[in-house]
Design a protein around this motif. Structure first.
Motif, mmCIF file in Angstrom:
data_model
loop_
_atom_site.group_PDB
_atom_site.id
_atom_site.type_symbol
_atom_site.label_atom_id
_atom_site.label_comp_id
_atom_site.label_asym_id
_atom_site.label_seq_id
_atom_site.Cartn_x
_atom_site.Cartn_y
_atom_site.Cartn_z
ATOM 1 N N THR A 46 -9.876 19.083 -2.100
ATOM 2 C CA THR A 46 -9.077 18.694 -3.272
ATOM 3 C C THR A 46 -7.862 17.866 -2.866
ATOM 4 O OG1 THR A 46 -7.561 20.616 -3.295
ATOM 5 C CG2 THR A 46 -9.661 20.891 -4.433
ATOM 6 N N GLU A 47 -7.521 17.922 -1.572
ATOM 7 C CA GLU A 47 -6.341 17.195 -1.101
ATOM 8 C C GLU A 47 -6.709 15.823 -0.541
ATOM 9 O OE1 GLU A 47 -5.146 20.066 1.706
ATOM 10 O OE2 GLU A 47 -4.466 21.478 0.182
ATOM 11 N N SER A 48 -7.983 15.497 -0.588
ATOM 12 C CA SER A 48 -8.429 14.257 0.038
ATOM 13 C C SER A 48 -8.411 13.084 -0.939
ATOM 14 C CB SER A 48 -9.854 14.456 0.554
ATOM 15 O OG SER A 48 -10.374 13.232 0.992
ATOM 16 N N ASN A 49 -8.253 11.897 -0.373
ATOM 17 C CA ASN A 49 -8.340 10.658 -1.164
ATOM 18 C C ASN A 49 -9.703 10.011 -1.070
ATOM 19 O OD1 ASN A 49 -5.796 10.372 -2.190
ATOM 20 N ND2 ASN A 49 -5.004 9.451 -0.320
ATOM 21 N N ARG A 50 -10.525 10.538 -0.169
ATOM 22 C CA ARG A 50 -11.810 9.854 0.066
ATOM 23 C C ARG A 50 -12.799 10.169 -1.033
ATOM 24 N NH1 ARG A 50 -13.594 8.666 5.664
ATOM 25 N NH2 ARG A 50 -15.568 9.122 4.662
ATOM 26 N N LEU A 51 -13.409 9.130 -1.529
ATOM 27 C CA LEU A 51 -14.367 9.335 -2.615
ATOM 28 C C LEU A 51 -15.494 10.274 -2.204
ATOM 29 C CD1 LEU A 51 -14.745 5.894 -4.399
ATOM 30 C CD2 LEU A 51 -13.767 8.008 -5.289
ATOM 31 N N GLN A 52 -15.922 10.155 -0.926
ATOM 32 C CA GLN A 52 -17.017 11.031 -0.457
ATOM 33 C C GLN A 52 -16.617 12.506 -0.565
ATOM 34 O OE1 GLN A 52 -16.508 8.461 2.737
ATOM 35 N NE2 GLN A 52 -18.466 9.091 3.644
ATOM 36 N N ASP A 53 -15.351 12.786 -0.204
ATOM 37 C CA ASP A 53 -14.889 14.175 -0.282
ATOM 38 C C ASP A 53 -14.847 14.636 -1.738
ATOM 39 O OD1 ASP A 53 -14.567 14.386 2.453
ATOM 40 O OD2 ASP A 53 -12.542 13.562 2.385
ATOM 41 N N THR B 4 1.098 17.796 -0.691
ATOM 42 C CA THR B 4 0.608 16.783 -1.639
ATOM 43 C C THR B 4 0.788 15.414 -0.995
ATOM 44 O OG1 THR B 4 2.779 16.772 -2.599
ATOM 45 C CG2 THR B 4 1.116 18.071 -3.738
ATOM 46 N N SER B 5 0.188 15.256 0.160
ATOM 47 C CA SER B 5 0.430 14.026 0.907
ATOM 48 C C SER B 5 -0.534 12.902 0.523
ATOM 49 C CB SER B 5 0.320 14.317 2.399
ATOM 50 O OG SER B 5 -0.951 14.839 2.664
ATOM 51 N N THR B 6 -1.238 13.089 -0.579
ATOM 52 C CA THR B 6 -2.159 12.032 -0.986
ATOM 53 C C THR B 6 -1.361 10.825 -1.440
ATOM 54 O OG1 THR B 6 -2.205 12.986 -3.158
ATOM 55 C CG2 THR B 6 -3.969 13.621 -1.680
ATOM 56 N N ASN B 7 -1.811 9.648 -1.066
ATOM 57 C CA ASN B 7 -1.099 8.434 -1.462
ATOM 58 C C ASN B 7 -1.346 8.112 -2.915
ATOM 59 O OD1 ASN B 7 -0.292 7.907 1.166
ATOM 60 N ND2 ASN B 7 -2.304 7.062 1.638
ATOM 61 N N LEU B 8 -2.521 8.461 -3.359
ATOM 62 C CA LEU B 8 -2.952 7.921 -4.646
ATOM 63 C C LEU B 8 -2.862 8.908 -5.787
ATOM 64 C CD1 LEU B 8 -5.853 6.025 -3.027
ATOM 65 C CD2 LEU B 8 -4.006 4.943 -4.267
ATOM 66 N N GLY B 9 -3.058 10.134 -5.500
ATOM 67 C CA GLY B 9 -2.982 11.122 -6.566
ATOM 68 C C GLY B 9 -1.526 11.393 -6.881
ATOM 69 N N GLY B 10 -1.282 11.901 -8.073
ATOM 70 C CA GLY B 10 0.094 12.237 -8.407
ATOM 71 C C GLY B 10 0.467 13.558 -7.754
ATOM 72 N N ARG C 56 -10.619 1.308 -6.269
ATOM 73 C CA ARG C 56 -10.119 -0.031 -5.996
ATOM 74 C C ARG C 56 -9.560 -0.098 -4.575
ATOM 75 N NH1 ARG C 56 -12.075 -3.939 -8.061
ATOM 76 N NH2 ARG C 56 -12.316 -2.548 -9.821
ATOM 77 N N TRP C 57 -8.819 0.893 -4.228
ATOM 78 C CA TRP C 57 -8.192 0.964 -2.907
ATOM 79 C C TRP C 57 -9.252 0.918 -1.814
ATOM 80 C CZ3 TRP C 57 -2.954 1.941 -1.548
ATOM 81 C CH2 TRP C 57 -2.739 2.304 -0.221
ATOM 82 N N ASN C 58 -10.283 1.693 -2.016
ATOM 83 C CA ASN C 58 -11.331 1.744 -0.998
ATOM 84 C C ASN C 58 -12.156 0.461 -0.974
ATOM 85 O OD1 ASN C 58 -10.572 4.237 -0.237
ATOM 86 N ND2 ASN C 58 -12.161 5.334 -1.345
ATOM 87 N N ALA C 59 -12.267 -0.168 -2.140
ATOM 88 C CA ALA C 59 -13.185 -1.304 -2.225
ATOM 89 C C ALA C 59 -12.614 -2.552 -1.573
ATOM 90 C CB ALA C 59 -13.511 -1.595 -3.687
ATOM 91 N N SER C 60 -11.326 -2.712 -1.634
ATOM 92 C CA SER C 60 -10.822 -3.998 -1.174
ATOM 93 C C SER C 60 -9.437 -3.894 -0.545
ATOM 94 C CB SER C 60 -10.812 -4.950 -2.377
ATOM 95 O OG SER C 60 -9.591 -5.592 -2.503
#
Ligand SMILES: Nc1nc2c(ncn2[C@@H]2O[C@H](COP(=O)(O)OP(=O)(O)OP(=O)(O)O)[C@@H](O)[C@H]2O)c(=O)[nH]1
Ligand SMILES: [Mg+2]
Length: 364
Positions: free
Chosen positions: A59-66, A157-163, A323-327
């Motif tokens: 739940t703490e990950s930014n990776r789409l796979q996770d 909450t060290s995710t860059n993208l999640g609030g 978007r972040w992951n794509a480009s």
């Protein structure tokens, strides 16, 4: 803080980040080699604490796979719809040092004595800035951490993208699936985190210090308005008279507040978390509130609103992650936009629109 303790904190941060990366790696390989999401979900439901811990790491990950694995696990859990509300979710906020962790330690023990199973999720918004961990909190909840019917999980909450608190809702669901029926979420009452946690919990408790007005305590009026129960902590030793006086001042101040949406009169109570005094009364007060809300429908209607709020938040977060992951271009554009908003060069609305045009251009 001394220089050496700074260094120590830095090392701890690095170590905890390394541990997190390692945990994610383990999780990914577990998924590909051994464990299906169904088996993982079953392990959580059977009370396997490692399986629960590892799923919370997702739940703490930014990776789409996770997030995909996490989604698969959540879907594989037994449906909760037919069960109705099976847990109480309780948020605890207040300025740093007010005694949240100490309070939760005592509060959790009362719940355990009453036969509940208690999960504590501690959110540290400062870790988003410092990459810090909540090892201190873990130590302070030592007694609770050692109990087999309790589960204490500091959540950076060290995710860059999640609030702030992104992923905490899923962490709550996972804890519930593991059989915890009282979920306590600790958050520092200084940023956006308390709003986020208010939107995740049934009852929201605000801890205050004896003495000083709310401005002095750095608590905004808005946060006081969100609270279902105000608690003046550290009502012990020479602080006692001041704690009582502060409690009655807050009680007066609350008369001028709009009615609580749950339809109850917000009470002010005093505790000494350190001496475990007044804590049982808080447990009882929360139980009374939740019983009332179960009867008048507020509990379910608040949860419904929260689920919709999660949907909204996830749509935004996932769009950004994708978007972040794509480009790489989009990632640097996002960083630039964040900078411009942070330095007040651009309005947030303007930046959001610019961001949506980047989407359109990349999609076309
Ligand atoms: N006298 C007294 N001290 C307390 C009480 N509750 C907590 N403390 C002390 O206050 C300090 C901070 O307590 P914590 O429980 O870590 O406070 P916190 O709000 O969780 O702090 P952060 O997580 O850093 O925001 C510790 O030294 C505690 O021992 C209390 O009821 N009375
Ligand atoms: Mg704490």
């Amino acid at each position: 803080m001394s220089e050496s303790s700074f260094q120590k904190k830095g090392q701890t941060n690095k170590a905890s980040e390394a541990a997190r990366v390692e945990a994610l790696h383990r999780i990914r390989s577990a998924k590909s080699s051994r464990r299906s999401p169904e088996a993982w979900a079953a392990a959580i439901e059977n009370g396997d604490r490692d399986a629960l811990s590892q799923a919370i790491t997702l739940t703490e990950s930014n990776r789409l796979q996770d997030l995909e694995i996490l989604t698969a696990i959540l879907k594989a859990l037994k449906p909760t719809k037919s069960k109705g509300v099976t847990s109480n979710r309780i948020g605890v906020t207040g300025v740093p040092g007010v005694g949240k962790s100490t309070f939760i330690e005592a509060f959790g023990q009362v719940l355990l004595e009453q036969g509940h199973r208690v999960a504590v999720l501690a959110i540290d918004p400062s870790s988003a800035r410092s990459g810090g961990s909540l090892l201190g909190d873990k130590t302070r909840m030592d007694a609770l951490s050692k109990k087999s019917s309790a589960f204490v999980r500091p959540s950076p909450t060290s995710t860059n993208l999640g609030g702030v608190a992104s992923g905490t809702y899923e962490a709550i669901l996972l804890c519930e699936a593991a059989g915890f029926d009282r979920i306590v979420v600790e958050t520092v009452g200084v940023g956006q985190s308390e709003t986020a946690v208010r939107d995740l919990t049934d009852a929201f408790l605000l801890l205050m210090l004896p003495g000083g007005g709310d401005e002095l305590q750095g608590i905004k009026r808005g946060i006081m308005e969100m609270a279902d129960l105000l608690i003046v902590n550290k009502d012990d030793g020479s602080n006692r008279p001041l704690a009582r006086e502060t409690a009655s001042q807050y009680q007066q101040a609350l008369r001028l507040f709009p009615p609580n949406p749950g339809g109850h009169t917000v009470q002010v109570k005093s505790t000494s978390a350190l001496e475990k005094k007044g804590v049982k009364e808080i447990v009882n007060a929360v139980n009374v509130l939740i019983d009332e809300w179960s009867e008048n429908g507020w509990l379910e209607s608040q949860r419904k609103k929260q689920r919709l709020c999660q949907l909204d938040g996830h749509v935004h977060t996932l769009a950004r992650i994708a978007r972040w992951n794509a480009s790489k271009t989009a990632a640097s554009a996002w960083t630039q936009l964040q900078h411009e908003v942070a330095t007040n060069e651009r309005h947030p609305l303007d930046a959001a629109q610019a961001w949506s045009y980047i989407h359109l251009e990349e999609d076309s």
